[in-house]
Write a protein that holds these residues in place. Structure first.
Motif, PDB file in Angstrom:
ATOM      1  N   THR A   1       0.827  -1.212   0.000  1.00 11.27           N
ATOM      2  CA  THR A   1       0.000   0.000   0.000  1.00 11.27           C
ATOM      3  C   THR A   1       0.857   1.256   0.000  1.00 11.27           C
ATOM      4  N   ASP A   2       1.969   1.244   0.739  1.00 10.54           N
ATOM      5  CA  ASP A   2       2.848   2.408   0.750  1.00 10.54           C
ATOM      6  C   ASP A   2       3.488   2.630  -0.611  1.00 10.54           C
TER       7      ASP A   2
ATOM      8  N   ARG B   1       8.354   4.971   4.116  1.00 12.63           N
ATOM      9  CA  ARG B   1       7.159   4.771   4.918  1.00 12.63           C
ATOM     10  C   ARG B   1       6.599   6.102   5.423  1.00 12.63           C
TER      11      ARG B   1
ATOM     12  N   ALA C   1       4.928   7.889   2.601  1.00 10.91           N
ATOM     13  CA  ALA C   1       3.640   7.266   2.296  1.00 10.91           C
ATOM     14  C   ALA C   1       2.568   7.726   3.289  1.00 10.91           C
ATOM     15  N   ARG C   2       2.918   7.813   4.573  1.00 13.56           N
ATOM     16  CA  ARG C   2       1.945   8.314   5.552  1.00 13.56           C
ATOM     17  C   ARG C   2       1.561   9.754   5.261  1.00 13.56           C
TER      18      ARG C   2
ATOM     19  N   ARG D   1      -0.721   9.777   2.289  1.00 11.25           N
ATOM     20  CA  ARG D   1      -2.058   9.315   2.657  1.00 11.25           C
ATOM     21  C   ARG D   1      -2.862  10.428   3.334  1.00 11.25           C
TER      22      ARG D   1
END
Length: 292
Positions: free
Chosen positions: A72-73, A138, A141-142, A145
Motif C-alpha cells: 500500500t505504501d 514509509r 507514504a503516511r 495518505r
C-alpha cells in the motif's frame, strides 16, 4: 598512499556524477501496472479472480522474491518494488562509502586503526543508510495518505454540490474530479477513466483504489456513491456529513501534532534555563567561596 586517496576520491566523484545524471534522465514508464489497471482479470465471469487481481504484499518471481514489502505504501507513492529495493541498495552503498573514505583519510594522516573498527563501522553505516531509506519511504507514504484524505474532503464536498445541481452520481464524480489539480485528483480521474473504459461501476474502481493505496476513507465515499447510483438515494447530506467528519479528523490530527511538537520544546527550554542559572550563579558562588 596518495594514489589510494586519489582513487577513492575519483570513485566517489564518479558515483556522484552517475547519480546526478540518472536523476535527470526520464524514467521508463512502468507499462505493466498501467496495463493491469486498464485490463484487470474479469471478476464478473470468474469471482475467484478478484483475489488474483489484488496486488500481493509479498513480491514473487524476481530476485527480490523473498522480501515482504509494504504494497500500500508503494502504491500510494506510485513506486514499484524494484525501484524501492534499488533505492535502499544505493543508500546502503553510499553508507558503505563513508567509512571507507574515513579510513583512507586516517591512513593518510598516519593513524592506524584495527581492522575490526572500519569493518564494523562500514556494516553499521550500510545498515543504517538502508533502514533510513526504507523508513523515509514509509514516512512519505503516511504523509501522502494524509494529503489524499485532505483532497478527498474537498472532492466529497464538490461531489455533493454536483449532486445537488441535478447531476447523476457518475457524472457528479467525473465533473468534481476534473475541477481540481494535484496528484490525488489525478489518481481519482485515472480510476474513473478506467471504470469508464471497462464499463464497470466507478465506485467499485474507487474501492479497489482505496484497497490498493490503503485509504479507508475512500471506501466510505465509494459506498455512499454506490447507494446513489444503484438505489437512487439522495446523498447530498451524507456527502456533506462525510466531508465535515474528514475535516474534524484532519483538525484533531493537526492539534495532536502541534501538542506533540510543543511538548518536545520543553526539554530544550528547561536545558536553556539551567544553563542560564549556572552562568548567573557560578560567579556568585566562586566569589563567596573565595571570600571564605
Amino acid at each position: 598512499m596518495w594514489l589510494a586517496l586519489a582513487v577513492a576520491g575519483g570513485a566517489t566523484a564518479g558515483l556522484g556524477l552517475y547519480l546526478l545524471v540518472t536523476a535527470f534522465v526520464p524514467a521508463t514508464p512502468a507499462l505493466g501496472p498501467a496495463l493491469r489497471r486498464l485490463h484487470p482479470t474479469l471478476a464478473v465471469d470468474h469471482p475467484a479472480a478478484e483475489h488474483r487481481a489484488a496486488p500481493p504484499v509479498r513480491v514473487t518471481g524476481d530476485w527480490y522474491a523473498r522480501l515482504s514489502l509494504p504494497a500500500t505504501d508503494l502504491a500510494i507513492l506510485d513506486r514499484t518494488p524494484q525501484g524501492h529495493v534499488l533505492s535502499v541498495t544505493l543508500s546502503a552503498l553510499m553508507g558503505l562509502a563513508l567509512p571507507v573514505l574515513a579510513t583512507v583519510f586516517a591512513l593518510v594522516a598516519g593513524v592506524t586503526l584495527p581492522v575490526s573498527v572500519p569493518l564494523v563501522a562500514t556494516l553499521l553505516f550500510a545498515l543504517g543508510a538502508g533502514a533510513l531509506a526504507h523508513y523515509d519511504m514509509r514516512a512519505r507514504a503516511r504523509q501522502a495518505r494524509k494529503e489524499f484524505v485532505r483532497a478527498l474532503c474537498t472532492y466529497a464536498t464538490l461531489t455533493a454540490h454536483q449532486v445537488r445541481s441535478g447531476h447523476g452520481a457518475v457524472e457528479a464524480m467525473e465533473r468534481s474530479a476534473s475541477i481540481c489539480d494535484g496528484w490525488p485528483y489525478t489518481r481519482l480521474r485515472t480510476s474513473l477513466l478506467t471504470a469508464q473504459l471497462q464499463m464497470r461501476p466507478p465506485w467499485d474502481e474507487l474501492k479497489a483504489l482505496a484497497d490498493r493505496i490503503g485509504v479507508v476513507e475512500l471506501t466510505g465515499f465509494a459506498d455512499i456513491m454506490r447507494s446513489a447510483g444503484n438505489d437512487g438515494a439522495q446523498v447530498y447530506q451524507t456527502l456533506r456529513a462525510q466531508a465535515a467528519s474528514l475535516r474534524d479528523q484532519i483538525r484533531v490530527a493537526a492539534l495532536e501534532a502541534a501538542k506533540t511538537r510543543t511538548s518536545k520544546l520543553d526539554i530544550p527550554s528547561t536545558m536553556m534555563i539551567l544553563i542560564l542559572l549556572v552562568l548567573v550563579g557560578y560567579p556568585l558562588m566562586t566569589s563567596l567561596f573565595s571570600q571564605n
